[in-house]
Design an enzyme around this catalytic site. Structure first.
Site, PDB file in Angstrom:
ATOM      1  N   HIS A   1       0.840  -1.208   0.000  1.00  0.00           N
ATOM      2  CA  HIS A   1       0.000   0.000   0.000  1.00  0.00           C
ATOM      3  C   HIS A   1       0.871   1.251   0.000  1.00  0.00           C
ATOM      4  CE1 HIS A   1      -3.610   2.372   1.371  1.00  0.00           C
ATOM      5  NE2 HIS A   1      -2.636   3.165   1.766  1.00  0.00           N
ATOM      6  N   GLU A   2       1.849   1.284   0.900  1.00  0.00           N
ATOM      7  CA  GLU A   2       2.730   2.458   0.988  1.00  0.00           C
ATOM      8  C   GLU A   2       3.604   2.587  -0.258  1.00  0.00           C
ATOM      9  OE1 GLU A   2       1.940   4.559   3.179  1.00  0.00           O
ATOM     10  OE2 GLU A   2       0.670   3.147   4.255  1.00  0.00           O
TER      11      GLU A   2
ATOM     12  N   HIS B   1       1.728   4.421  -2.982  1.00  0.00           N
ATOM     13  CA  HIS B   1       1.856   5.871  -2.827  1.00  0.00           C
ATOM     14  C   HIS B   1       3.216   6.337  -3.348  1.00  0.00           C
ATOM     15  CE1 HIS B   1      -1.753   6.532  -0.470  1.00  0.00           C
ATOM     16  NE2 HIS B   1      -1.379   5.659   0.457  1.00  0.00           N
TER      17      HIS B   1
END
Length: 159
Positions: free
Chosen positions: A67-68, A71
């Protein structure tokens, strides 16, 4: 797990699932309680909650890392890296990251701080319990507008 092991793990996941290198820092942050991780747009660094790893294992933590990294890579490529952006949603689905982390058990939350001070009204005797020290000259009694006195409470710690 140490930060250098996390760094290697994030670099490996980045190469394996995104085909791109991770060239910044990944660290653990024990203060993260309500979120699994965070990405910093100015430094491009990533922080991961060690509580997620301890409570839910490596599989859930790897989903947070993905998820990170979504980004991270989208921001580097100057594409939509926010949660609401279509680019982010598509990339997250493609790599198998999680949209939300699991909530931590109730025992992981910070214990409430005990009252350490008491404000006492000189006129009516009304008591106001406080956790932090305050200047009694700046306040008046809410009941009778009387002058307040500050007392430090002594308590026995049960640790």
């Amino acid at each position: 797990m140490q930060d250098h092991v996390l760094q290697e793990w994030v670099e490996r996941v980045s190469q394996q699932y995104f085909g791109l290198p991770f060239r910044h820092r990944a660290t653990f942050n024990g203060r993260l309680k309500s979120t699994g991780g965070r990405y910093f747009t100015k430094t491009h660094n990533i922080e991961i909650s060690p509580h997620q790893l301890r409570n839910y294992g490596e599989e859930e933590t790897e989903k947070i890392i993905k998820h990170e990294l979504c980004h991270y890579h989208l921001h580097i490529m100057k594409r939509g890296y926010n949660h609401r952006d279509q680019d982010f949603k598509q990339l997250l689905a493609r790599v198998g990251g999680t949209r939300f982390c699991k909530a931590l058990p109730a025992g992981e939350k910070r214990k409430p701080e005990p009252f350490r001070f008491k404000l006492l009204c000189r006129s009516c005797g009304m008591e106001y319990m406080r956790k932090r020290k305050t200047d009694p000259r700046r306040y008046a009694c809410g009941k009778c507008r009387g002058q307040l006195l500050l007392y430090k409470l002594d308590f026995i710690s049960k640790t």
